[in-house]
Write a protein that holds these residues in place. Structure first.
Motif, PDB file in Angstrom:
ATOM      1  N   SER A 317       0.819  -1.206   0.000  1.00 14.85           N
ATOM      2  CA  SER A 317       0.000   0.000   0.000  1.00 14.85           C
ATOM      3  C   SER A 317       0.857   1.262   0.000  1.00 14.85           C
ATOM      4  O   SER A 317       0.363   2.352  -0.279  1.00 14.85           O
ATOM      5  CB  SER A 317      -0.920   0.010   1.222  1.00 14.85           C
ATOM      6  OG  SER A 317      -0.165   0.095   2.407  1.00 14.85           O
ATOM      7  N   ASP A 492      -7.522   5.327   8.499  1.00 18.80           N
ATOM      8  CA  ASP A 492      -7.767   3.901   8.241  1.00 18.80           C
ATOM      9  C   ASP A 492      -8.558   3.321   9.404  1.00 18.80           C
ATOM     10  O   ASP A 492      -8.116   2.382  10.061  1.00 18.80           O
ATOM     11  CB  ASP A 492      -6.423   3.175   8.065  1.00 18.80           C
ATOM     12  CG  ASP A 492      -6.618   1.738   7.580  1.00 18.80           C
ATOM     13  OD1 ASP A 492      -7.704   1.440   7.051  1.00 18.80           O
ATOM     14  OD2 ASP A 492      -5.695   0.922   7.742  1.00 18.80           O
ATOM     15  N   GLY A 496      -9.043  -0.805   6.588  1.00 14.30           N
ATOM     16  CA  GLY A 496      -9.403  -1.156   5.219  1.00 14.30           C
ATOM     17  C   GLY A 496      -8.336  -0.874   4.183  1.00 14.30           C
ATOM     18  O   GLY A 496      -8.526  -1.204   3.025  1.00 14.30           O
ATOM     19  N   SER A 552      -9.684  -3.765  -6.483  1.00 15.90           N
ATOM     20  CA  SER A 552     -10.798  -2.955  -6.010  1.00 15.90           C
ATOM     21  C   SER A 552     -11.816  -3.862  -5.340  1.00 15.90           C
ATOM     22  O   SER A 552     -11.778  -5.087  -5.481  1.00 15.90           O
ATOM     23  CB  SER A 552     -11.448  -2.185  -7.176  1.00 15.90           C
ATOM     24  OG  SER A 552     -11.955  -3.101  -8.141  1.00 15.90           O
ATOM     25  N   TYR A 556      -9.775  -6.092  -3.125  1.00 20.96           N
ATOM     26  CA  TYR A 556      -8.831  -5.153  -2.506  1.00 20.96           C
ATOM     27  C   TYR A 556      -8.928  -5.202  -0.980  1.00 20.96           C
ATOM     28  O   TYR A 556      -7.948  -5.453  -0.280  1.00 20.96           O
ATOM     29  CB  TYR A 556      -9.131  -3.748  -3.011  1.00 20.96           C
ATOM     30  CG  TYR A 556      -8.382  -2.650  -2.298  1.00 20.96           C
ATOM     31  CD1 TYR A 556      -7.101  -2.283  -2.698  1.00 20.96           C
ATOM     32  CD2 TYR A 556      -8.951  -1.966  -1.226  1.00 20.96           C
ATOM     33  CE1 TYR A 556      -6.416  -1.282  -2.047  1.00 20.96           C
ATOM     34  CE2 TYR A 556      -8.262  -0.959  -0.573  1.00 20.96           C
ATOM     35  CZ  TYR A 556      -7.002  -0.621  -0.986  1.00 20.96           C
ATOM     36  OH  TYR A 556      -6.325   0.370  -0.335  1.00 20.96           O
ATOM     37  N   ALA A 557     -10.136  -4.952  -0.470  1.00 18.01           N
ATOM     38  CA  ALA A 557     -10.295  -4.795   0.976  1.00 18.01           C
ATOM     39  C   ALA A 557     -10.071  -6.092   1.732  1.00 18.01           C
ATOM     40  O   ALA A 557      -9.709  -6.071   2.904  1.00 18.01           O
ATOM     41  CB  ALA A 557     -11.684  -4.243   1.286  1.00 18.01           C
ATOM     42  N   TRP A 558     -10.284  -7.235   1.085  1.00 12.30           N
ATOM     43  CA  TRP A 558     -10.147  -8.530   1.763  1.00 12.30           C
ATOM     44  C   TRP A 558      -8.983  -9.337   1.201  1.00 12.30           C
ATOM     45  O   TRP A 558      -8.977 -10.564   1.281  1.00 12.30           O
ATOM     46  CB  TRP A 558     -11.452  -9.317   1.638  1.00 12.30           C
ATOM     47  CG  TRP A 558     -12.585  -8.671   2.382  1.00 12.30           C
ATOM     48  CD1 TRP A 558     -13.316  -7.598   1.972  1.00 12.30           C
ATOM     49  CD2 TRP A 558     -13.071  -9.033   3.682  1.00 12.30           C
ATOM     50  NE1 TRP A 558     -14.248  -7.269   2.924  1.00 12.30           N
ATOM     51  CE2 TRP A 558     -14.125  -8.125   3.983  1.00 12.30           C
ATOM     52  CE3 TRP A 558     -12.740 -10.014   4.600  1.00 12.30           C
ATOM     53  CZ2 TRP A 558     -14.820  -8.192   5.185  1.00 12.30           C
ATOM     54  CZ3 TRP A 558     -13.447 -10.072   5.785  1.00 12.30           C
ATOM     55  CH2 TRP A 558     -14.479  -9.177   6.077  1.00 12.30           C
ATOM     56  N   ARG A 756     -15.179   6.139   4.786  1.00 15.41           N
ATOM     57  CA  ARG A 756     -14.109   6.231   3.794  1.00 15.41           C
ATOM     58  C   ARG A 756     -14.056   7.672   3.346  1.00 15.41           C
ATOM     59  O   ARG A 756     -14.680   8.062   2.362  1.00 15.41           O
ATOM     60  CB  ARG A 756     -14.364   5.305   2.611  1.00 15.41           C
ATOM     61  CG  ARG A 756     -14.211   3.842   2.939  1.00 15.41           C
ATOM     62  CD  ARG A 756     -14.490   2.936   1.750  1.00 15.41           C
ATOM     63  NE  ARG A 756     -13.536   3.120   0.673  1.00 15.41           N
ATOM     64  CZ  ARG A 756     -13.443   2.295  -0.379  1.00 15.41           C
ATOM     65  NH1 ARG A 756     -14.246   1.249  -0.476  1.00 15.41           N
ATOM     66  NH2 ARG A 756     -12.570   2.513  -1.324  1.00 15.41           N
ATOM     67  N   ASP A 762     -17.681   2.522   4.195  1.00 17.03           N
ATOM     68  CA  ASP A 762     -17.027   1.317   3.711  1.00 17.03           C
ATOM     69  C   ASP A 762     -17.913   0.110   4.026  1.00 17.03           C
ATOM     70  O   ASP A 762     -18.044  -0.301   5.172  1.00 17.03           O
ATOM     71  CB  ASP A 762     -15.665   1.153   4.379  1.00 17.03           C
ATOM     72  CG  ASP A 762     -14.872  -0.010   3.793  1.00 17.03           C
ATOM     73  OD1 ASP A 762     -15.381  -0.663   2.873  1.00 17.03           O
ATOM     74  OD2 ASP A 762     -13.755  -0.257   4.260  1.00 17.03           O
ATOM     75  N   ASP A 764     -17.670  -3.323   3.598  1.00 15.83           N
ATOM     76  CA  ASP A 764     -16.815  -4.485   3.313  1.00 15.83           C
ATOM     77  C   ASP A 764     -16.008  -4.303   2.031  1.00 15.83           C
ATOM     78  O   ASP A 764     -15.843  -5.243   1.248  1.00 15.83           O
ATOM     79  CB  ASP A 764     -17.662  -5.758   3.220  1.00 15.83           C
ATOM     80  CG  ASP A 764     -18.246  -6.151   4.556  1.00 15.83           C
ATOM     81  OD1 ASP A 764     -17.711  -5.706   5.577  1.00 15.83           O
ATOM     82  OD2 ASP A 764     -19.247  -6.888   4.575  1.00 15.83           O
ATOM     83  N   GLY A 765     -15.512  -3.099   1.813  1.00 17.45           N
ATOM     84  CA  GLY A 765     -14.719  -2.821   0.616  1.00 17.45           C
ATOM     85  C   GLY A 765     -15.498  -2.166  -0.486  1.00 17.45           C
ATOM     86  O   GLY A 765     -14.910  -1.673  -1.451  1.00 17.45           O
TER      87      GLY A 765
END
Length: 948
Positions: A317, A492, A496, A552, A556-558, A756, A762, A764-765
């Motif tokens: 990141s 953050d 996430g 994405s 991305y988030a998971w 976000r 957010d 879950d992404g």
């Protein structure tokens, strides 16, 4: 093996094994084994040479260098740049250091010769070589192109040489020679030092400032110039023992640098802007990306005191420059504050050893002045990245010696070490010709020395380096401990910020609740590829590349769960130990239902066929759990539309929720065909009818008004309630409202989601745009409460938000946080399960009952009759907001929010259709069929009806 040789080799082997244990995909076995072997062999070779020299200071110096090199190998392996070519660059740098060791021995021997022609000839040759190297490297530096502050240098085999760094190395030597060479040695440039103060000021203060400014102007960047300047100041302080020359040089450099900045900022302007705001610069949201300085600060914060462990951080990141300028942030995240401070201690030990070796030369030796200047410059080169990545100084392209991927930096560092080691010698008893003093001996000043110059004090230059080290340590302490919590909470909050590490396809599948594959890695071709269902719900994309990974949504988030199976937030909860859990792929099971998703896609397609040119969105969720069952949309209309969507009459559910429960049965609604507005216009009912009708037997007035979706009745209700009360009811349902600070974060908190930025939540992404109530319309007019009560002009809402309003009504006024991810699993074992969402009161139970009754009546004999299905009782509310810039030619969009079975709901559906330009979806005629189709399929899928 020699004593001490095992230490760096064992450390490197242990770190490589820990990295492989945690993230096997990050360690290529062949380069790793070769690196460990070559590094250990090199350590043995260097220690044998150190023992031959006989100076006890050389053994700890070699061990310190090799330990730092081992840490650098592992960090570069971690970020994916450690290859056999990098190993060859290391060996080349070691060879250069060995060559400079021989040169140092020769220079030290020449310094110790008695005065005479032989000594002068050798020193004169050194002067010629230094001047030639300085002029040559300066010419190359001026000729080399510069791209965004980074000099494009020369590639010599495995090394990429930047001429400016070579120029700094040689220039310090020539300046030291000019200031300290014996007076009887002929000069190639200029006369001997003058004792006049004006010449001393020019030589000690003005010349360093001009040289540093020239480097600054060439690179249009501050860092390389400041590092050179600090090295020159180290020489000046060592030679003169007077701080005033350093102060005057600093003032001169600052004045010249400011003048150069006024003429041309170049890339420095961007550096300073990022220094001022390292995070988002100008606002942030779902589409915004953190800048690299901000990502580095968050990496430090995530590392905390003990770090995440080798391979377990989220260092991708940080961005592409994590291998160079930001390598310390990688160290900070994975090894924590303890790791960074221990590495800093190694650097301090290295500098202490270099200063001690410099003392082996005579007090008046120009070689000693050169080594002191180089050591101070190295201290600045070490401190700058720590200070820049922790926001004390701006980022300036300065790499961390021995850790970063820069070849020239390694060459210069090992060159300094080799040169300093060349001054080493055996203990005093072991040599008769040229004893090595354990403490500095101050000889009488030569006759031609400047008037008034004090004897040199050996502690002054090391004190300058020590000051830099102390400031760097304090900045790391602040970034990783004191400021860590607030920065994570602000930038953050939900943990996430995630990137797929090292662009690997070795990641788990994304599944629906019933086991259908939404995304998986396809290994059937020559190259692996990530495939996803074309008609599935939004799960994001995964596109690895050689430079960085683009991902994405859930991908991305998971990503840490898909690649490692780690529970959400575990990478922020503390260390995992050298042999903690391994990073192995796991599957992500979502709340999406395959048949409901297919029904939503089919319903949206049918709606578009019925109204060519229309676009829309369908959202279905389970009100009992908050799980999202289906999302089908065009252009992200369901969650993140590009322009605000007016909810129209479906917002009347929120207006009804704002009424005092004690007054629900006492409302006397007189039928009206229009209501005059304060701005001179009139508000009418759909079709210009009069409503509410005479109250039917047993049906309260509010229920009847909901059944007919009576505009005039709700305009009067809104006028009675006032804007503040309606906004308060909307805020409880997750709308951002005027006066909340900031509105977006308050709205996300009401929905149980992490923010976000200020405008998105957010999920879950999935970025969910904050639905909101404004104080003014789009054309700048004040918002009228009559319009607000009808969801017109002043209100924006996403289909998912309106589905949540319907879910709160369906559950008797209680709202559960929405989610799309149910659990993380591997080989049938559940590694993590989403905690059961606790309901939160959002609508008074009495109000929810009235809204439900009104929605049921609308399906039975009102505006939503086409939402009825034969197998279950449906509750539905329609809306037709009028939108457009021309009041005389408005478009009619269409909404439907429905749930079933009405008395025991298992599914809530929200449908939005955006009319094509000049289109008309009046009455919800094209909205009801999609809602009915989705409901029918959803009920069958959930096993609650057999005859739909």
């Amino acid at each position: 093996m020699l004593p001490g040789a095992a230490g760096p080799g064992v450390l490197l082997s242990g770190l490589v094994f820990a990295l492989w244990w945690h993230r096997p995909a990050m360690v290529d076995p062949v380069p790793a084994v070769v690196t460990v072997g070559v590094h250990t062999a090199t350590t043995v070779f260097l220690l044998r040479g150190a023992r031959r020299v006989g100076d006890p200071a050389l053994v700890p110096l070699v061990i310190t260098i090799q330990v730092l090199a081992a840490i650098g190998f592992v960090l570069r392996m971690r970020v994916g740049v450690e290859t056999l070519g990098s190993l060859a660059a290391y060996l080349t740098a070691v060879g250069a250091g060995a060559a400079l060791f021989s040169l140092g021995r020769s220079l030290a021997a020449a310094d110790r010769l008695p005065e005479g022609p032989a000594r002068n000839r050798r020193i004169q040759r050194t002067n010629v070589v230094l001047l030639a190297l300085t002029v040559g490297s300066c010419a190359l530096a001026l000729a080399s192109p510069v791209d965004r502050g980074a000099q494009i240098g020369l590639s010599l085999g495995p090394l990429h040489i930047q001429p400016t760094e070579v120029f700094r190395f040689c220039l310090l030597g020539w300046i030291a020679f000019r200031l300290r060479a014996p007076s009887d040695v002929p000069r190639l440039w200029g006369a001997h030092r003058s004792s006049r103060a004006v010449w001393m000021l020019a030589e000690y203060a003005l010349v360093p400032a001009v040289l540093a400014t020239l480097i600054f102007v060439k690179l249009s960047d501050l860092g390389p110039a400041v590092v050179l300047f600090i090295g020159i100041v180290g020489v000046v302080v060592h030679v003169t023992s007077r701080w005033r020359y350093a102060a005057m040089a600093t003032v001169g450099f600052l004045l010249l640098a400011v003048l150069a900045m006024i003429v041309h900022l170049g890339v420095l302007g961007e550096r300073l802007a990022l220094w001022k705001d390292p995070f988002y610069r100008g606002g942030h949201g779902a589409g915004a990306t953190l800048h690299q300085p901000g990502m580095a600060l968050l990496a430090y914060a995530r590392g905390g005191v003990l770090g995440a462990g080798p391979g377990l951080g989220r260092v991708d990141s940080i961005g592409l420059e994590r291998r160079n300028d930001f390598i310390l942030a990688v160290l900070g995240e994975e090894f924590g504050l303890i790791g960074t401070l221990l590495t800093g201690a190694l650097y301090v030990l290295l500098l202490v050893q270099l200063f001690r070796l410099a003392r082996r030369a005579g007090e008046e030796s120009w070689l000693r002045a050169w080594l002191v200047g180089l050591s101070v410059m190295l201290a600045a080169n070490i401190a700058w990245p720590a200070l820049a990545t922790t926001r004390v100084l701006p980022i300036s392209g300065i790499t961390t010696p021995l850790l970063s991927a820069g070849g020239t930096s390694m060459l210069v560092v090992l060159g300094i070490v080799g040169l300093a080691a060349g001054c080493a010698g055996p203990r005093p008893a072991a040599t008769a010709s040229f004893p090595v003093h354990t403490a500095p001996v101050v000889p009488a000043a030569p006759a031609a020395s400047p008037a008034g110059r004090r004897p040199s004090r050996s502690w002054r230059a090391p004190a300058l380096a020590g000051l830099l080290a102390a400031v760097a340590a304090l900045s790391l302490l602040h970034a990783q401990l004191l400021a860590a919590g607030p920065r994570l909470d602000r930038y953050d909050p939900g943990g996430g910020i995630v990137r797929t590490e090292r662009a690997t396809f070795d990641r788990g599948r994304i599944l629906t609740a019933d086991g259908q594959v939404l995304a998986a890695t396809d290994w059937s071709g020559q190259l692996p590829a990530r495939r996803r269902s074309s008609a599935g719900p939004p799960v994001g994309e995964f596109r690895p590349s050689s430079g960085s990974t683009s991902a994405s949504g859930l991908e991305y988030a998971w990503s840490m769960q898909l690649e490692c199976g780690s529970p959400p937030g575990e990478d922020r909860s503390g260390p995992h130990g050298a042999l903690g859990r391994r990073c192995r792929p796991a599957d992500l099971r979502t709340s999406y239902d395959t048949r409901i998703q297919e029904a939503a896609v089919r319903a949206l397609r049918e709606a578009r066929d019925a109204a060519p040119g229309a676009r829309g969105a369908v959202v279905a969720l389970d009100p009992r759990t908050g799980g999202v069952l289906a999302i089908a949309d065009d252009d992200d209309l369901a969650t993140s539309p590009g322009t605000p969507i007016q909810p129209g009459s479906v917002f009347k559910m929120v207006t009804t929720a704002a009424i005092d429960p004690a007054r629900l049965g006492g409302y006397h609604l007189v039928p009206h065909s229009d209501v005059p507005l304060p701005d001179g216009r009139s508000l009418r009912n759909f079709g210009h009818g009069t409503c509410p009708a005479t109250t039917l037997a047993g049906i309260p007035a509010l229920v009847d008004a909901l059944r007919e979706s009576c505009n005039t009745a709700f305009a009067l209700v809104g006028k009675d309630l006032g804007a503040e009360r309606i906004a308060h009811a909307a805020a409880a349902l997750g709308f951002g409202t005027p006066g909340s600070a900031p509105a977006g974060r308050s709205a996300c908190a009401a929905l149980g989601l992490a923010p976000r930025g200020d405008d998105f939540c957010d999920l879950d992404g999935l970025p969910l745009a904050v639905s909101s109530i404004g104080s003014r319309t789009a054309d700048g007019r004040p918002c009228l409460v009559e319009q607000l009560a009808l969801g017109q002009a002043c209100v924006s809402a996403t289909p998912l938000q309106m589905a949540l309003v319907g879910a709160a009504v369906a559950e008797g006024g209680e709202l559960r946080p929405p989610h799309t991810v149910a659990q993380v699993e591997r080989d049938g074992a559940v590694l993590w399960r989403a905690p059961a969402a606790r309901p939160r009161p959002a609508i008074p139970a009495e109000n929810a009952a009235v809204i439900r009754d009104g929605m049921v009546a609308a399906v039975q004999a009102g505006t939503a009759t086409r939402a009825a299905v034969p197998c279950a009782q449906v509750a539905a509310k329609t809306g037709t907001p009028e939108v457009g810039a021309d009041p005389a030619n408005l478009d009619n969009d269409a909404w439907t929010v429905a749930f079933a079975p009405a008395r025991d709901p298992v599914v809530v559906v929200a449908v939005y259709l955006k009319a094509p330009p000049g289109g008309d979806l009046t009455g919800g005629g094209n909205a009801a069929p999609p809602a009915a189709t989705v409901l029918r399929t959803a009920l069958v899928a959930l096993g609650t009806a057999d005859h739909c």
